[in-house]
Design a protein around this motif. Structure first.
Motif, mmCIF file in Angstrom:
data_model
loop_
_atom_site.group_PDB
_atom_site.id
_atom_site.type_symbol
_atom_site.label_atom_id
_atom_site.label_comp_id
_atom_site.label_asym_id
_atom_site.label_seq_id
_atom_site.Cartn_x
_atom_site.Cartn_y
_atom_site.Cartn_z
ATOM 1 N N GLN A 45 9.807 -14.184 -9.702
ATOM 2 C CA GLN A 45 9.861 -13.794 -8.295
ATOM 3 C C GLN A 45 9.223 -14.886 -7.445
ATOM 4 O O GLN A 45 8.291 -15.562 -7.888
ATOM 5 N N TRP A 47 7.705 -15.110 -3.423
ATOM 6 C CA TRP A 47 7.376 -14.324 -2.229
ATOM 7 C C TRP A 47 6.780 -15.220 -1.161
ATOM 8 O O TRP A 47 6.036 -16.160 -1.464
ATOM 9 N N TYR A 49 4.790 -14.796 2.789
ATOM 10 C CA TYR A 49 4.099 -13.892 3.714
ATOM 11 C C TYR A 49 4.035 -14.618 5.060
ATOM 12 O O TYR A 49 3.064 -15.334 5.334
ATOM 13 N N ARG A 55 2.800 -7.751 5.596
ATOM 14 C CA ARG A 55 3.609 -7.578 4.393
ATOM 15 C C ARG A 55 4.456 -8.824 4.131
ATOM 16 O O ARG A 55 4.892 -9.507 5.055
ATOM 17 N N GLY A 56 4.681 -9.126 2.858
ATOM 18 C CA GLY A 56 5.536 -10.234 2.480
ATOM 19 C C GLY A 56 6.915 -9.764 2.086
ATOM 20 O O GLY A 56 7.212 -8.567 2.088
ATOM 21 N N HIS A 57 7.788 -10.709 1.741
ATOM 22 C CA HIS A 57 9.115 -10.352 1.266
ATOM 23 C C HIS A 57 9.590 -11.397 0.255
ATOM 24 O O HIS A 57 9.206 -12.576 0.322
ATOM 25 N N PRO A 58 10.431 -10.985 -0.708
ATOM 26 C CA PRO A 58 10.905 -11.931 -1.724
ATOM 27 C C PRO A 58 11.984 -12.847 -1.163
ATOM 28 O O PRO A 58 12.711 -12.482 -0.228
ATOM 29 N N ILE A 109 6.033 -5.610 9.037
ATOM 30 C CA ILE A 109 6.979 -6.300 8.147
ATOM 31 C C ILE A 109 7.596 -7.480 8.898
ATOM 32 O O ILE A 109 8.512 -7.305 9.709
ATOM 33 N N LYS A 111 9.782 -11.003 9.065
ATOM 34 C CA LYS A 111 10.856 -11.656 8.317
ATOM 35 C C LYS A 111 11.342 -12.856 9.108
ATOM 36 O O LYS A 111 11.542 -12.792 10.322
ATOM 37 N N ASP A 226 2.037 -6.691 -6.054
ATOM 38 C CA ASP A 226 1.873 -6.977 -4.615
ATOM 39 C C ASP A 226 0.440 -6.798 -4.128
ATOM 40 O O ASP A 226 0.089 -7.271 -3.054
ATOM 41 N N ARG A 229 -0.869 -10.271 -3.732
ATOM 42 C CA ARG A 229 -0.204 -11.094 -2.722
ATOM 43 C C ARG A 229 0.075 -12.531 -3.214
ATOM 44 O O ARG A 229 -0.185 -13.502 -2.523
#
Length: 231
Positions: A45, A47, A49, A55-58, A109, A111, A226, A229
């Motif tokens: 994975q 990730w 942030y 929050r992070g995202h892949p 969140i 992005k 997660d 982090r």
């Protein structure tokens, strides 16, 4: 730097670490696959942030540069600190805001979207009101300010009133601002390391066997990756 794919061909742990350290020093990344099979590892994975402490995202691929993964911890939430009685303020330095004092940041969140913009979404808890999403366009030419990140004063640019209003409502924190870094931090240690707005170093690695071993000895329920982090 080259793009780092989500699923690498088998690569030696020692060689991967040497390549990453070289990247952090020179900004040039290259992976090879010439080592014995016994030490192979896969990246499962990746990730990012975008906003520190949110929050992070892949991501399927990422650019690894001198200061870490592209788009990782390039924004920060900050607020004015309370002035102590009789204190002199030569510089109006803001303080970083983190989940340590505002755990609801875990439900912001962010992005990255096309053109370098940042989209902010709030995931309300039970009984909390929904707050309209905000899309922030990078504002390099805007007001320059300074934020204290664990004792380091980092130069940033303020990202405007719409983002500030969003954060003030979500965090119930008057004066909250969204800032984007301008310069890099230089962390002292065995050798100086440049990073973005991360706590310590440009890249945080975690391995799944270690997490499984931790959970095997945990008596408080399963701990998920997660919580740490990592990138």
């Amino acid at each position: 730097p080259h793009a780092v794919p989500l699923h690498l061909a088998p690569i030696a742990i020692e060689e991967m670490m040497r390549s990453m350290l070289k990247t952090l020093r020179t900004g040039v990344c290259s992976f090879t696959t010439s080592a014995p099979l016994a030490s192979h590892v896969h990246i499962t994975q990746l990730w990012v942030y975008p906003v520190k402490s949110c929050r992070g995202h892949p991501v399927p691929t990422a650019q690894l540069g001198k200061c870490g993964l592209e788009g990782d911890r390039r924004w920060i939430v900050a607020a004015p600190r309370r002035k102590r009685s009789g204190e002199r303020r030569d510089l109006d330095i803001l303080l970083q805001v983190t989940q340590r004092t505002h755990p609801q940041m875990a439900r912001i969140i962010p992005k990255l979207v096309d053109g370098g913009a940042l989209h902010l979404h709030w995931a309300p808890g039970a009984g909390e009101k929904q707050i309209a999403d905000v899309t922030v366009i990078a504002r390099d030419a805007q007001e320059v300010c300074h934020v204290n990140v664990w004792g380091d004063v980092v130069e940033c640019t303020d990202q405007g009133e719409e983002a500030a209003s969003f954060l003030t409502q979500v965090l119930q924190l008057p004066g909250a601002r969204l800032l984007q870094k301008r310069g890099n931090r230089c962390i002292s240690g065995p050798g100086p390391v440049e990073t973005s707005l991360a706590d310590e170093y440009p890249l945080l690695l975690a391995c799944e066997p270690s997490l499984r071993a931790l959970n095997a000895n945990s008596h408080s329920g399963a701990i998920t990756m997660d919580r740490f982090r990592p990138n």
